[in-house]
Design a protein around this motif. Structure first.
Motif, PDB file in Angstrom:
ATOM      1  N   UNK A  52      42.529  44.190  41.542  1.00 44.37           N
ATOM      2  CA  UNK A  52      42.849  43.406  40.348  1.00 44.37           C
ATOM      3  C   UNK A  52      42.445  41.944  40.525  1.00 44.37           C
ATOM      4  N   UNK A  53      42.704  41.386  41.704  1.00 41.81           N
ATOM      5  CA  UNK A  53      42.356  39.986  41.960  1.00 41.81           C
ATOM      6  C   UNK A  53      40.850  39.749  41.767  1.00 41.81           C
ATOM      7  N   UNK A  54      40.044  40.669  42.257  1.00 43.29           N
ATOM      8  CA  UNK A  54      38.598  40.532  42.108  1.00 43.29           C
ATOM      9  C   UNK A  54      38.164  40.671  40.657  1.00 43.29           C
ATOM     10  N   UNK A  55      38.646  41.705  39.987  1.00 42.52           N
ATOM     11  CA  UNK A  55      38.211  41.926  38.597  1.00 42.52           C
ATOM     12  C   UNK A  55      38.704  40.805  37.687  1.00 42.52           C
ATOM     13  N   UNK A  56      39.898  40.314  37.944  1.00 41.56           N
ATOM     14  CA  UNK A  56      40.447  39.230  37.116  1.00 41.56           C
ATOM     15  C   UNK A  56      39.685  37.930  37.319  1.00 41.56           C
ATOM     16  N   UNK A  57      39.186  37.683  38.527  1.00 41.05           N
ATOM     17  CA  UNK A  57      38.376  36.485  38.776  1.00 41.05           C
ATOM     18  C   UNK A  57      37.124  36.500  37.909  1.00 41.05           C
ATOM     19  N   UNK A  81      33.322  35.866  43.332  1.00 40.38           N
ATOM     20  CA  UNK A  81      33.766  36.987  44.163  1.00 40.38           C
ATOM     21  C   UNK A  81      33.575  36.741  45.657  1.00 40.38           C
ATOM     22  N   UNK A  82      33.034  35.596  46.016  1.00 36.14           N
ATOM     23  CA  UNK A  82      32.879  35.270  47.434  1.00 36.14           C
ATOM     24  C   UNK A  82      34.250  35.272  48.104  1.00 36.14           C
ATOM     25  N   UNK A  83      34.333  35.940  49.238  1.00 37.48           N
ATOM     26  CA  UNK A  83      35.580  36.065  50.018  1.00 37.48           C
ATOM     27  C   UNK A  83      36.659  36.890  49.323  1.00 37.48           C
ATOM     28  N   UNK A  84      36.253  37.659  48.316  1.00 39.55           N
ATOM     29  CA  UNK A  84      37.158  38.630  47.696  1.00 39.55           C
ATOM     30  C   UNK A  84      36.629  40.034  47.978  1.00 39.55           C
ATOM     31  N   UNK A  85      37.351  41.018  47.492  1.00 42.10           N
ATOM     32  CA  UNK A  85      36.999  42.410  47.806  1.00 42.10           C
ATOM     33  C   UNK A  85      35.680  42.837  47.150  1.00 42.10           C
ATOM     34  N   UNK A 131      29.711  40.576  45.328  1.00 41.74           N
ATOM     35  CA  UNK A 131      30.652  40.107  46.345  1.00 41.74           C
ATOM     36  C   UNK A 131      30.383  38.670  46.772  1.00 41.74           C
ATOM     37  N   UNK A 132      29.558  37.958  46.007  1.00 32.61           N
ATOM     38  CA  UNK A 132      29.217  36.586  46.373  1.00 32.61           C
ATOM     39  C   UNK A 132      27.932  36.467  47.167  1.00 32.61           C
TER      40      UNK A 132
END
Length: 198
Positions: A52-57, A81-85, A131-132
Motif C-alpha cells: 500500500x505504501x508503494x502504490x499510494x506514493x 518508489x526509490x527505497x520502497x518495495x 522501483x526507482x
C-alpha cells in the motif's frame, strides 16, 4: 464501488483487499477537467501495508501533478518508489478536445478499450515493475470515438472475456456490477476501473 461522473465521461471503480489484510496493496486515482481525464492505477509488490505504501506514493505524486503528460508522470512515479518495495504502474490520460488518449504501463496491469465501430485496443505493457531504478517507459497514443469503453485492472482481477463484456451491456452500472460480481479472489488484491467516453 465508486461512481465517477463527468460531462464527457462516466466511470466505476471497485477495489477489494486480499483476504485477511487491512491494507489493499492497490491504489488508484481519477480526476477530470474540462480538457482531460486522468487515471492512475498502481499495484504495490506483494500485499499489505508496504505494498500500500508503494502504490499510494504513486497515486499521490500523480494527484499532485495532473497537468503533466503521461510520460512525465510515469517518470515521477518511478522516482517516488526509490527505497520502497516497488509497484506496477499504469497511467491513462484522455484529451477530450482531440478525442485521443495516452497510455503507459510498467508491470502486470491490463488495459482494454473498445470503440463503437468495433476496434479493440490492447496496449502491451512493459514487463517488470517500477522501483526507482532506471526504467524503460513506453507511452502510446490512440484515438477514440464517442461511446468508447475502457477497462483497466490489476492482476488480481478474475480474467473475463473483456471484449465481449465491454460491448454486452447497455448501461455502465450494469457492466460495473457484472464485473464486481465476478471478483471472488481471496488470494490477491483486486482493483478495476471501467469507463465510457461520452
Amino acid at each position: 464501488m465508486i461512481h465517477f461522473k463527468h460531462e464527457q465521461l462516466e466511470a466505476y471503480a471497485f477495489q477489494m483487499a486480499k483476504e485477511g489484510n487491512h491494507y489493499c496493496g492497490d491504489s488508484f486515482y481519477m480526476t477530470a477537467s474540462d480538457d482531460y481525464f486522468l487515471c492512475v492505477l498502481a499495484d504495490g509488490l506483494g500485499s499489505g501495508e508496504y505494498a500500500y505504501e508503494s502504490s499510494r506514493a504513486v497515486t499521490s505524486v500523480v494527484q499532485s501533478n495532473p497537468e503533466e503528460d503521461v510520460h512525465t508522470l510515469m517518470e515521477f512515479s518511478n522516482r517516488v518508489l526509490l527505497n520502497k518495495r516497488g509497484a506496477a504502474v499504469a497511467i491513462l490520460k484522455v484529451d477530450f478536445a482531440h478525442q485521443m488518449f495516452e497510455y503507459s504501463c510498467v508491470g502486470n496491469i491490463r488495459f482494454y478499450a473498445y470503440t463503437q465501430t468495433g476496434n479493440f485496443i490492447y496496449p502491451m505493457p512493459v514487463t517488470g515493475y517500477m522501483s526507482g531504478r532506471p526504467q524503460k517507459i513506453k507511452t502510446q497514443s490512440f484515438s477514440y470515438e464517442p461511446q468508447s469503453r475502457f477497462l483497466i485492472h490489476s492482476d488480481g482481477f478474475a480474467q473475463l472475456q473483456s471484449k465481449k463484456l465491454l460491448n454486452a451491456y447497455a448501461s455502465m452500472s450494469t457492466l460495473a456490477n457484472k464485473l464486481k460480481s465476478s471478483q471472488a479472489s481471496k488470494t490477491d488484491d483486486v482493483t478495476f476501473i471501467v469507463g465510457n467516453l461520452l
